[in-house]
Design a protein around this motif. Structure first.
Motif, PDB file in Angstrom:
ATOM      1  N   ARG A  68       0.813  -1.323  -0.088  1.00  0.00           N
ATOM      2  CA  ARG A  68      -0.049   0.083  -0.087  1.00  0.00           C
ATOM      3  C   ARG A  68       0.891   1.334   0.006  1.00  0.00           C
ATOM      4  N   ASP A  69       1.846   1.208   0.865  1.00  0.00           N
ATOM      5  CA  ASP A  69       2.910   2.405   0.666  1.00  0.00           C
ATOM      6  C   ASP A  69       3.442   2.775  -0.505  1.00  0.00           C
ATOM      7  N   ALA A  70       3.676   1.511  -1.527  1.00  0.00           N
ATOM      8  CA  ALA A  70       4.242   1.653  -2.432  1.00  0.00           C
ATOM      9  C   ALA A  70       3.351   1.928  -3.931  1.00  0.00           C
ATOM     10  N   ALA A  71       2.061   1.830  -3.319  1.00  0.00           N
ATOM     11  CA  ALA A  71       1.093   1.995  -4.480  1.00  0.00           C
ATOM     12  C   ALA A  71       1.156   3.630  -5.058  1.00  0.00           C
ATOM     13  N   PRO A  72       0.627   3.773  -6.274  1.00  0.00           N
ATOM     14  CA  PRO A  72       0.736   5.103  -6.667  1.00  0.00           C
ATOM     15  C   PRO A  72      -0.218   5.990  -6.136  1.00  0.00           C
ATOM     16  N   ALA A  73      -0.236   7.251  -6.062  1.00  0.00           N
ATOM     17  CA  ALA A  73      -1.212   8.207  -5.416  1.00  0.00           C
ATOM     18  C   ALA A  73      -2.312   8.462  -6.188  1.00  0.00           C
ATOM     19  N   SER A  74      -2.072   8.441  -7.541  1.00  0.00           N
ATOM     20  CA  SER A  74      -2.876   8.684  -8.837  1.00  0.00           C
ATOM     21  C   SER A  74      -3.058   7.579  -9.622  1.00  0.00           C
ATOM     22  N   VAL A  75      -4.291   7.166  -9.804  1.00  0.00           N
ATOM     23  CA  VAL A  75      -4.445   6.137 -10.897  1.00  0.00           C
ATOM     24  C   VAL A  75      -5.272   6.356 -12.155  1.00  0.00           C
ATOM     25  N   ARG A  76      -5.123   5.943 -13.076  1.00  0.00           N
ATOM     26  CA  ARG A  76      -5.790   6.153 -14.346  1.00  0.00           C
ATOM     27  C   ARG A  76      -7.018   5.257 -14.435  1.00  0.00           C
ATOM     28  N   VAL A  77      -8.179   5.928 -14.406  1.00  0.00           N
ATOM     29  CA  VAL A  77      -9.320   5.118 -14.249  1.00  0.00           C
ATOM     30  C   VAL A  77     -10.549   5.422 -15.264  1.00  0.00           C
ATOM     31  N   ALA A  78     -11.192   4.674 -15.734  1.00  0.00           N
ATOM     32  CA  ALA A  78     -12.193   4.904 -16.754  1.00  0.00           C
ATOM     33  C   ALA A  78     -13.406   4.386 -16.282  1.00  0.00           C
ATOM     34  N   VAL A  79     -14.727   4.938 -16.588  1.00  0.00           N
ATOM     35  CA  VAL A  79     -15.972   4.631 -15.816  1.00  0.00           C
ATOM     36  C   VAL A  79     -16.619   4.240 -17.066  1.00  0.00           C
ATOM     37  N   ILE A  80     -17.465   3.048 -17.087  1.00  0.00           N
ATOM     38  CA  ILE A  80     -18.463   2.679 -18.188  1.00  0.00           C
ATOM     39  C   ILE A  80     -19.951   2.492 -17.332  1.00  0.00           C
ATOM     40  N   THR A  81     -20.975   3.119 -17.842  1.00  0.00           N
ATOM     41  CA  THR A  81     -22.376   3.022 -17.297  1.00  0.00           C
ATOM     42  C   THR A  81     -22.920   2.158 -18.437  1.00  0.00           C
ATOM     43  N   VAL A  82     -23.553   1.033 -18.168  1.00  0.00           N
ATOM     44  CA  VAL A  82     -24.318   0.099 -18.696  1.00  0.00           C
ATOM     45  C   VAL A  82     -25.718   0.298 -18.587  1.00  0.00           C
ATOM     46  N   SER A  83     -26.739   0.989 -19.595  1.00  0.00           N
ATOM     47  CA  SER A  83     -28.073   1.261 -19.299  1.00  0.00           C
ATOM     48  C   SER A  83     -28.544   1.484 -20.601  1.00  0.00           C
ATOM     49  N   ASP A  84     -29.868   1.230 -20.832  1.00  0.00           N
ATOM     50  CA  ASP A  84     -30.518   1.248 -21.995  1.00  0.00           C
ATOM     51  C   ASP A  84     -31.504   2.794 -21.814  1.00  0.00           C
ATOM     52  N   THR A  85     -31.264   3.328 -20.539  1.00  0.00           N
ATOM     53  CA  THR A  85     -32.138   4.517 -20.545  1.00  0.00           C
ATOM     54  C   THR A  85     -31.400   5.787 -19.915  1.00  0.00           C
ATOM     55  N   ARG A  86     -30.391   5.449 -19.244  1.00  0.00           N
ATOM     56  CA  ARG A  86     -29.617   6.714 -18.622  1.00  0.00           C
ATOM     57  C   ARG A  86     -28.856   7.418 -19.851  1.00  0.00           C
TER      58      ARG A  86
ATOM     59  N   VAL B 153      -9.858   9.010 -17.417  1.00  0.00           N
ATOM     60  CA  VAL B 153      -9.295   8.910 -18.778  1.00  0.00           C
ATOM     61  C   VAL B 153     -10.335   8.622 -19.819  1.00  0.00           C
ATOM     62  N   GLY B 154     -11.310   7.894 -19.248  1.00  0.00           N
ATOM     63  CA  GLY B 154     -12.573   7.704 -20.114  1.00  0.00           C
ATOM     64  C   GLY B 154     -13.866   7.481 -19.368  1.00  0.00           C
ATOM     65  N   TYR B 155     -14.920   7.887 -19.931  1.00  0.00           N
ATOM     66  CA  TYR B 155     -16.399   7.720 -19.591  1.00  0.00           C
ATOM     67  C   TYR B 155     -17.285   7.549 -20.623  1.00  0.00           C
ATOM     68  N   ARG B 156     -17.970   6.446 -20.573  1.00  0.00           N
ATOM     69  CA  ARG B 156     -18.998   6.091 -21.516  1.00  0.00           C
ATOM     70  C   ARG B 156     -20.418   5.693 -21.097  1.00  0.00           C
ATOM     71  N   VAL B 157     -21.681   5.776 -21.849  1.00  0.00           N
ATOM     72  CA  VAL B 157     -22.590   5.443 -21.372  1.00  0.00           C
ATOM     73  C   VAL B 157     -23.138   4.412 -22.637  1.00  0.00           C
ATOM     74  N   VAL B 158     -23.249   3.142 -22.183  1.00  0.00           N
ATOM     75  CA  VAL B 158     -23.428   2.244 -23.511  1.00  0.00           C
ATOM     76  C   VAL B 158     -24.566   1.289 -23.157  1.00  0.00           C
ATOM     77  N   ARG B 159     -25.344   0.837 -24.293  1.00  0.00           N
ATOM     78  CA  ARG B 159     -26.741   0.033 -23.994  1.00  0.00           C
ATOM     79  C   ARG B 159     -26.238  -1.281 -23.277  1.00  0.00           C
ATOM     80  N   ASP B 160     -27.382  -1.909 -22.753  1.00  0.00           N
ATOM     81  CA  ASP B 160     -27.147  -3.284 -22.271  1.00  0.00           C
ATOM     82  C   ASP B 160     -27.254  -4.052 -23.611  1.00  0.00           C
ATOM     83  N   ASP B 161     -26.023  -4.163 -24.404  1.00  0.00           N
ATOM     84  CA  ASP B 161     -25.640  -4.973 -25.381  1.00  0.00           C
ATOM     85  C   ASP B 161     -24.323  -5.325 -25.098  1.00  0.00           C
ATOM     86  N   ALA B 162     -24.065  -6.701 -25.621  1.00  0.00           N
ATOM     87  CA  ALA B 162     -22.907  -7.330 -25.400  1.00  0.00           C
ATOM     88  C   ALA B 162     -21.789  -6.720 -26.261  1.00  0.00           C
TER      89      ALA B 162
END
Length: 219
Positions: A21-39, A62-71
Motif C-alpha cells: 500500500r505504501d508503494a502504491a501510486p497516489a494517482s491511478v488512471r481510471v475509466a468509467v462505463i455505465t451500462v443502461s438502456d435509459t440513462r 481517462v474515459g467515460y462512456r454510457v453504453v446500452r445493455d448490449d454485449a
C-alpha cells in the motif's frame, strides 16, 4: 505458523500488505462505463458519483462512456478503455433480466478473476438488504492488463462498492497488477508522485478504436 524469519504468517502478511500500500501510486488512471438502456450522461447519477469521487481522490479519469445493455457495445467499450486505464469501473447490467449482460461479457473477457471483489460486495450488501444480497452479481478481475470491477447500477450499490472496497484499495490494486506483470496491454507505473499508466493518452472523450478480433479468438 511461522515463516523462515520466525514471524507469524499473519504478521508477515499484514506487513507485506502495508508495504504494498505504501508503494502504491497516489494517482491511478481510471475509466468509467455505465451500462443502461435509459440513462444518459446527464441522468447517470451513479456515473456522476464515481467521476466526482475519483476526481476528489486525485485520480485521473481517462474515459467515460454510457453504453446500452448490449454485449457488443459493452465489449467494445471495455477493449478500448482497458488500453487507456489501469482500472475500469462498470455500473449497471448486472441483474437477472434477459437484457442484463454485463457480467457474462466481463467474465468471458477475464484473463484472471478476482472473486474477492464480489464476495466483499455481497457481504457489505447483506448488512444493508439481508438475503437479497444474493442477487448482487458484482464481479472483478483483469482484462488486458487492466483491473475491471463491475457492480450494480443503483447509486446505493455504487456508493457501497466505492466507500467499502474501492476507495481505499484503488492504488493498491493498480500496484499489484503492475508488480506481478500482466499480458500484453499492461501500462507502465510511475513513482508514487506520478500516476499509473502515464504513458497512455489522457483524453477522456476520445478513446482509440478497438482492434478487430483475430479469427476464432474470443475477446
Amino acid at each position: 505458523m511461522t515463516d523462515a524469519s520466525g514471524l507469524p504468517q499473519s504478521q508477515v502478511s499484514s506487513t507485506s500488505t502495508a508495504e504494498h500500500r505504501d508503494a502504491a501510486p497516489a494517482s491511478v488512471r481510471v475509466a468509467v462505463i455505465t451500462v443502461s438502456d435509459t440513462r444518459t450522461p446527464e441522468t447517470d447519477t451513479s456515473g456522476q458519483y464515481l467521476r466526482q469521487e475519483l476526481e476528489a481522490a486525485g485520480h485521473q479519469l481517462v474515459g467515460y462512456r454510457v453504453v446500452r445493455d448490449d454485449a457488443v457495445e459493452i465489449r467494445t467499450a471495455l477493449v478500448a478503455l482497458a488500453r487507456e486505464a489501469s482500472v475500469v469501473l462498470l455500473t449497471g447490467g448486472t441483474g437477472l433480466s434477459g437484457r442484463d449482460v454485463t457480467v457474462p461479457v466481463v467474465e468471458s473477457m477475464l484473463t484472471k478473476s478476482m472473486p474477492g471483489f464480489g464476495e466483499l460486495f455481497r457481504m457489505l450488501s447483506y448488512a444493508q438488504v439481508g438475503g437479497a444480497a444474493m442477487f448482487s452479481r458484482a464481479v472483478g478481475g483483469l482484462i488486458r492488463g487492466a483491473a475491471v470491477f463491475a457492480m450494480p447500477g443503483s447509486l446505493n450499490a455504487v456508493q457501497t462498492a466505492w466507500t467499502g472496497i474501492l476507495r481505499s484499495e484503488l492504488g493498491h490494486v493498480a500496484h499489484e497488477v503492475e508488480r506481478h506483470g500482466q499480458p500484453a496491454g499492461s501500462l507502465p507505473v510511475t513513482p508514487r508522485t506520478g500516476v499509473v499508466g502515464a504513458g497512455a493518452s489522457s483524453s477522456v472523450s476520445r478513446s482509440p478504436p478497438p482492434r478487430p478480433p483475430r479469427p476464432g479468438r474470443r475477446l
